[in-house]
Design a protein around this motif. Structure first.
Motif, PDB file in Angstrom:
ATOM      1  N   GLN A 193       0.821  -1.201   0.000  1.00  0.00           N
ATOM      2  CA  GLN A 193       0.000   0.000   0.000  1.00  0.00           C
ATOM      3  C   GLN A 193       0.856   1.252   0.000  1.00  0.00           C
ATOM      4  O   GLN A 193       0.566   2.240  -0.669  1.00  0.00           O
ATOM      5  CB  GLN A 193      -0.897  -0.004   1.252  1.00  0.00           C
ATOM      6  N   CYS A 197       0.463   3.959  -2.959  1.00  0.00           N
ATOM      7  CA  CYS A 197       0.076   5.356  -2.754  1.00  0.00           C
ATOM      8  C   CYS A 197       1.129   6.303  -3.295  1.00  0.00           C
ATOM      9  O   CYS A 197       0.816   7.409  -3.711  1.00  0.00           O
ATOM     10  CB  CYS A 197      -0.147   5.637  -1.265  1.00  0.00           C
ATOM     11  N   GLU A 390      -4.431   8.485  -0.246  1.00  0.00           N
ATOM     12  CA  GLU A 390      -5.195   7.458   0.443  1.00  0.00           C
ATOM     13  C   GLU A 390      -6.583   7.967   0.794  1.00  0.00           C
ATOM     14  O   GLU A 390      -7.567   7.236   0.751  1.00  0.00           O
ATOM     15  CB  GLU A 390      -4.469   7.044   1.723  1.00  0.00           C
TER      16      GLU A 390
END
Lengths: 521, 179
Positions: A193, A197, A390
């Protein structure tokens, strides 16, 4: 304006944990989707394992059209980290993350990184040889970023990655040698993640909505009457046409004029040239943002290149002279940099003028807390997801179904946005951008500001001044001296207004029965 | 059974009877509310229950002896004298607390502190683990945490080259002391 401390890469563990709690729930749902749904709907990310810098990949398509596209220059993760969901597609189902952690494998990634974050660079490098899993963890860029920023408060020379930057700064004879170790079969939502991002592009649907009021060439009175008094945002065009900055402020000029001056970027102060070297190369979730409140002290020429638009002439904190809080900033940053949701301190209003580049703005009125944002009761702390991207991934969609939609726009070079006091706002640079922003107090928000400063915890909340405790009294006295009678006049007007029904912004806009009593949610 | 420290305000004893926590292995331990405030998990649990109905709070993730040590440390934190400790003295305090602990026990302790939301103790456990790992060799780390070396010999050579500068620090410790 938001103090640079709030943009820090290394928030207190407590806040980060709060932020991560929000985040990891989301991340788990990302993985769970793959596990429990049939192959058709599952998210699949394909990595060929080749490092192709120019590859533009489609990552993760499911039926609800949540396709993410990566920036064209995104490198496929050099350590081959894949999201946890992919594990269920591999025949062997072996996760080298777990193999290489031994009995540490039950720890969460965040916990492991918490401990690694307490080690020095040398210790990290030694640990990276324990196993492939350790190699991946110890190469996690944010760890190296913290080390560089802790060590080099006076600036750093960025060299392709934070890890390399640290090594080349640490020990000159050792040029960065990349072993080219490739780790396959490493599955971790958290680490993936983080990379995702850093490399995501803004999706078109996040940029489509533009519902702010735009005005060109209105009078100051019109502005005050229609926007400042009712506390509504507006985008003003044509105010910057005469600014020398609009003509001159390209990179070469700025670098030349700023010379050896060092500007605040996060926790460090660095030369403009070095900052550009960093911002051109870096690809991370929350890039360092150059945000300096003393730029005119440092480089007086910059102050000559612009002037405050006439709408914002009234600047009552000016009566405090040298004791006034920070009030003007130069803001420079690459695509992806910006500020997550916050309300400007001291209850001031602000204007933000884009000189180069463009910014996406999202604004919520004071009585509407944006989705995914959790302010503490006294407003001193705001817990938000880790990065702006995010927030867009996880929460932007919610704003479509809300009745209370935010004001959104893209502010481009030559335009100025007015941010009324108390409004929540989020900003993200869509490209390399240079902007000037100032906070101000006018007669319209003077009472709000005084009320704010009177609060018992004001000394904690007030930003950008040395003498926080006495600011209320000082300011009040200074106003009385400079503009006698003004305060009384304003207070009288406010009393009269209170007698009428008080409607929130949304009620006045959405309900024609002005004056009827309404609940506001 | 954990005892409250003698410095805790007497008034709290009468106003607020101690809570009872039950560990995974059935051990019941008492903790005063003022001490329990350090645990965000317990405080969240209390929010959900009515005042009068707090019987025994099951803490099924934690075994009795670890819970006891944790409560002891939390009691220490609420003592007035603790707040006056300087930075060095605090460091010594925690060093003494963790003296002779094995690293896996520190790890376990940290996880429990994390579970119960006692931020300060979690931070100290992480720091202790970091301190313990700092001077150790790669072999030690592999042995203690039962990690298999999954690099090929060629990759190991590459790594050595990449990390040459890091090894300049000097000899590392292979000692078994913390296993």
């Amino acid at each position: 304006m938001l103090s640079t401390r709030n943009l820090l890469l290394r928030p207190k563990l407590k806040n980060r944990k709060q932020a991560l709690k929000t985040v990891s729930r989301r991340r788990n749902s990302f993985a769970k989707k793959s596990k429990y749904e049939s192959g058709k709907r599952a998210v699949r990310i394909d990595f060929t394992g080749e490092e192709d810098e120019e590859k533009h990949e489609q990552v993760g398509v499911d039926e609800e059209d949540v396709a993410f596209s990566l920036k064209g220059s995104a490198r496929s993760h050099s350590h081959g980290v894949q999201p946890l969901g992919n594990l269920y597609f591999t025949p062997s189902s072996v996760n080298s993350r777990d193999v290489g952690l031994g009995n540490l494998k039950t720890l969460t990634d965040e916990l492991i990184l918490d401990v690694l974050g307490l080690l020095s660079g040398a210790e990290l490098r030694i640990l990276s040889t324990v196993s492939k899993s350790f190699y991946v963890f110890c190469s996690h860029e944010p760890l190296w970023r913290n080390l560089v920023l802790d060590m080099h408060k006076n600036g750093f020379i960025f060299n392709s990655s934070w890890k390399n930057t640290y090594i080349t700064a640490y020990n000159n004879p050792f040029t960065a040698v990349n072993s080219g170790i490739r780790v396959r079969d490493f599955y971790s939502d958290y680490l993936f993640q983080s990379w995702l991002c850093a490399n995501l592009e803004m999706k078109p649907e996040w940029l489509d909505r533009d519902n702010i009021v735009r005005k060109r060439g209105i009078s100051v009175d019109e502005f005050v009457l229609n926007f400042e008094e009712p506390n509504k945002p507006v985008l003003l065009e044509g105010c910057l046409d005469n600014w020398p900055a609009m003509r001159n402020w390209d990179r070469d000029y700025l670098i030349r004029v700023c010379g050896e001056a060092r500007f605040s970027a996060g926790p460090v102060e660095m030369k403009l040239e070095d900052y550009f070297r960093y911002s051109d190369q870096v690809r991370e979730e929350r890039p360092l943002y150059l945000f300096d409140p003393k730029f005119i002290d440092k480089v007086p020429q910059l102050g000559e290149d612009y002037e405050v638009p006439s709408y914002f002439d009234e600047d009552l904190f000016g009566v405090l002279g040298k004791d006034r809080p920070d009030y003007r900033w130069i803001i420079i940053g690459p695509a992806g940099s910006g500020s997550s949701f916050h309300i400007d301190p001291n209850s001031t209003s602000a204007w933000n003028a884009v000189i180069r580049g463009s910014k996406k703005w999202i604004l919520f009125p004071p009585d509407v807390v944006p989705p995914g944002v959790h302010p503490s009761p006294d407003g001193a702390e705001v817990a938000c997801p880790v990065s702006i991207i995010e927030w867009f991934m996880n929460f932007y969609g919610a704003t479509k179904s809300w009745k209370k939609r935010p004001i959104e726009c893209i502010c481009r070079a030559g335009e100025v946005i007015f941010v009324p006091n108390g409004w929540w706002h989020l900003v993200i640079n869509l490209e390399d951008s240079v902007a000037i922003t100032q906070n101000f107090v006018s007669r319209r928000n003077l009472l709000n500001v005084l009320d704010f400063l009177k609060q018992p915890n004001a000394s904690a909340l007030v930003s950008g001044t040395r003498d926080r405790v006495n600011l209320h009294d000082k300011f009040k006295n200074a106003i009385e001296t400079a503009f006698p009678g003004t305060l009384d006049e304003l207070m009288q007007k406010a009393m009269e207004k209170k007698k009428k029904q008080q409607l929130s912004y949304w009620d006045s806009v959405t309900d024609s029965k002005v004056g009827a009593f309404k609940f506001s949610f | 059974m954990a005892t409250s420290s003698s410095n805790t305000n007497k008034a709290d004893h009468s106003k607020n009877p101690p809570l009872t926590l039950r560990s995974s292995d059935g051990k019941e331990l008492k903790i005063f509310r003022i001490v329990a405030q350090q645990s965000s998990t317990i405080m969240n649990l209390l929010d959900l229950e009515e005042e009068s109905n707090t019987d025994v709070i099951p803490v099924s993730e934690v075994d009795g002896s670890t819970l006891e040590k944790l409560i002891e440390l939390m009691n220490n934190h609420t003592e007035k004298s603790f707040n006056y400790l300087g930075v060095k003295e605090r460091k010594k305090f925690y060093n003494d607390f963790f003296a002779n602990w094995k690293i896996l026990d520190v790890l376990n302790f940290g996880l429990v502190a994390n579970y119960l939301g006692v931020q300060v103790i979690f931070d100290e456990a992480c720091q202790k683990m970091a301190d313990m790992i700092k001077s150790k060799s790669v072999e030690w780390v592999r042995k203690v945490f039962e990690i298999k070396n999954d690099f090929t010999p060629e990759e190991e050579e590459d790594l050595k080259k990449e990390n040459k500068w890091a090894y300049e620090r000097g000899d590392l410790d292979d000692g078994d002391d913390a296993i």
